[in-house]
Write a protein that holds these residues in place. Structure first.
Motif, mmCIF file in Angstrom:
data_model
loop_
_atom_site.group_PDB
_atom_site.id
_atom_site.type_symbol
_atom_site.label_atom_id
_atom_site.label_comp_id
_atom_site.label_asym_id
_atom_site.label_seq_id
_atom_site.Cartn_x
_atom_site.Cartn_y
_atom_site.Cartn_z
ATOM 1 N N UNK A 69 20.734 21.823 -26.968
ATOM 2 C CA UNK A 69 20.065 22.552 -25.883
ATOM 3 C C UNK A 69 19.878 21.728 -24.616
ATOM 4 N N UNK A 70 19.707 20.408 -24.767
ATOM 5 C CA UNK A 70 19.467 19.588 -23.581
ATOM 6 C C UNK A 70 20.762 19.088 -22.938
ATOM 7 N N UNK A 71 21.923 19.527 -23.486
ATOM 8 C CA UNK A 71 23.220 19.189 -22.882
ATOM 9 C C UNK A 71 24.184 20.351 -23.059
ATOM 10 N N UNK A 72 23.742 21.505 -22.605
ATOM 11 C CA UNK A 72 24.567 22.699 -22.800
ATOM 12 C C UNK A 72 25.019 23.257 -21.455
ATOM 13 N N UNK A 73 25.867 24.265 -21.514
ATOM 14 C CA UNK A 73 26.310 24.992 -20.321
ATOM 15 C C UNK A 73 25.965 26.465 -20.551
ATOM 16 N N UNK A 74 25.205 27.037 -19.645
ATOM 17 C CA UNK A 74 24.753 28.415 -19.834
ATOM 18 C C UNK A 74 25.156 29.262 -18.629
ATOM 19 N N UNK A 75 25.766 30.409 -18.891
ATOM 20 C CA UNK A 75 26.189 31.342 -17.840
ATOM 21 C C UNK A 75 25.388 32.624 -17.978
ATOM 22 N N UNK A 76 24.735 33.035 -16.899
ATOM 23 C CA UNK A 76 23.977 34.288 -16.872
ATOM 24 C C UNK A 76 24.749 35.295 -16.034
ATOM 25 N N UNK A 77 25.369 36.261 -16.709
ATOM 26 C CA UNK A 77 26.119 37.319 -16.015
ATOM 27 C C UNK A 77 25.140 38.412 -15.620
ATOM 28 N N UNK A 78 24.945 38.601 -14.332
ATOM 29 C CA UNK A 78 23.924 39.536 -13.861
ATOM 30 C C UNK A 78 22.589 38.827 -13.796
ATOM 31 N N UNK A 79 22.568 37.705 -13.087
ATOM 32 C CA UNK A 79 21.392 36.808 -13.096
ATOM 33 C C UNK A 79 20.282 37.247 -12.158
ATOM 34 N N UNK A 80 20.503 38.285 -11.359
ATOM 35 C CA UNK A 80 19.512 38.635 -10.345
ATOM 36 C C UNK A 80 19.331 37.459 -9.395
ATOM 37 N N UNK A 81 18.069 37.127 -9.087
ATOM 38 C CA UNK A 81 17.806 35.958 -8.235
ATOM 39 C C UNK A 81 17.900 34.661 -9.024
ATOM 40 N N UNK A 82 18.075 34.762 -10.324
ATOM 41 C CA UNK A 82 18.262 33.554 -11.132
ATOM 42 C C UNK A 82 16.972 32.901 -11.584
ATOM 43 N N UNK A 83 15.865 33.613 -11.507
ATOM 44 C CA UNK A 83 14.582 33.005 -11.889
ATOM 45 C C UNK A 83 14.644 32.416 -13.290
ATOM 46 N N UNK A 84 15.273 33.136 -14.195
ATOM 47 C CA UNK A 84 15.326 32.670 -15.585
ATOM 48 C C UNK A 84 16.102 31.356 -15.702
ATOM 49 N N UNK A 85 17.272 31.285 -15.093
ATOM 50 C CA UNK A 85 18.070 30.061 -15.242
ATOM 51 C C UNK A 85 17.554 28.926 -14.363
ATOM 52 N N UNK A 86 16.941 29.250 -13.228
ATOM 53 C CA UNK A 86 16.379 28.187 -12.381
ATOM 54 C C UNK A 86 15.245 27.486 -13.131
ATOM 55 N N UNK A 87 14.403 28.269 -13.784
ATOM 56 C CA UNK A 87 13.293 27.679 -14.546
ATOM 57 C C UNK A 87 13.826 26.801 -15.680
ATOM 58 N N UNK A 88 14.851 27.277 -16.381
ATOM 59 C CA UNK A 88 15.397 26.492 -17.490
ATOM 60 C C UNK A 88 16.095 25.239 -16.973
ATOM 61 N N UNK A 89 16.745 25.346 -15.815
ATOM 62 C CA UNK A 89 17.431 24.180 -15.244
ATOM 63 C C UNK A 89 16.437 23.072 -14.903
ATOM 64 N N UNK A 90 15.253 23.454 -14.480
ATOM 65 C CA UNK A 90 14.240 22.445 -14.167
ATOM 66 C C UNK A 90 13.779 21.723 -15.427
ATOM 67 N N UNK A 91 13.759 22.435 -16.546
ATOM 68 C CA UNK A 91 13.301 21.842 -17.803
ATOM 69 C C UNK A 91 14.394 21.063 -18.521
ATOM 70 N N UNK A 92 15.660 21.395 -18.231
ATOM 71 C CA UNK A 92 16.793 20.794 -18.940
ATOM 72 C C UNK A 92 17.789 20.226 -17.912
ATOM 73 N N UNK A 93 17.422 19.129 -17.248
ATOM 74 C CA UNK A 93 18.244 18.622 -16.148
ATOM 75 C C UNK A 93 19.628 18.119 -16.564
ATOM 76 N N UNK A 94 19.847 17.813 -17.838
ATOM 77 C CA UNK A 94 21.164 17.349 -18.286
ATOM 78 C C UNK A 94 22.080 18.510 -18.666
ATOM 79 N N UNK A 95 21.549 19.705 -18.684
ATOM 80 C CA UNK A 95 22.360 20.895 -18.955
ATOM 81 C C UNK A 95 22.777 21.513 -17.629
ATOM 82 N N UNK A 96 23.737 22.432 -17.688
ATOM 83 C CA UNK A 96 24.153 23.101 -16.452
ATOM 84 C C UNK A 96 23.958 24.606 -16.603
ATOM 85 N N UNK A 97 23.557 25.223 -15.517
ATOM 86 C CA UNK A 97 23.271 26.656 -15.518
ATOM 87 C C UNK A 97 23.991 27.294 -14.343
#
Ligand SMILES: C[S@@+](CC[C@H](N)C(=O)[O-])C[C@H]1O[C@@H](n2cnc3c(N)ncnc32)[C@H](O)[C@@H]1O
Length: 86
Positions: free
Chosen positions: A36-64
């Motif tokens: 989880x701390x070194x993953x790549x996550x794609x959100x198809x239909x992300x809206x403004x991206x609130x969900x992935x932006x929050x996760x990116x802040x918590x998991x800086x070694x992963x990519x969103x």
């Protein structure tokens, strides 16, 4: 102009999509998910991206990455990334 430009989706996070949970579910189903701390996550239909932006802040070694066809929501997401949540 898309409907979601006129009526943007709320800035929400979804714990069910967090890489920690996805990794547990994947393992329970016999898969070998990325750490989880070194993953790549794609959100198809992300809206403004609130969900992935929050996760990116918590998991800086992963990519969103997020894709959405609502230009106004993408601009909102870019502004959040640029200035933070405050
Ligand atoms: C219900 S919102 C979900 C937003 C975000 N994933 C979340 O959970 O907070 C659905 C989003 O999908 C986008 N969308 C729907 N169909 C799409 C398509 N074909 N291509 C790109 N984005 C699409 C909409 O613009 C909208 O922002």
């Amino acid at each position: 102009m898309r409907l979601y430009d006129e009526l943007p989706y709320p800035l929400l996070t979804h714990s069910s999509t967090h890489p920690d949970r996805l990794a547990v579910v994947g393992r329970l189903m016999g898969m070998k998910p990325a750490a989880p701390d070194r993953c790549h996550l794609l959100d198809l239909g992300c809206g403004a991206g609130a969900n992935i932006i929050a996760m990116a802040e918590l998991l800086p070694e992963s990519s969103f990455a997020g894709i959405d066809y609502s230009e106004s929501q993408i601009e909102t997401g870019k502004a959040i990334v640029a200035r933070g949540w405050g």
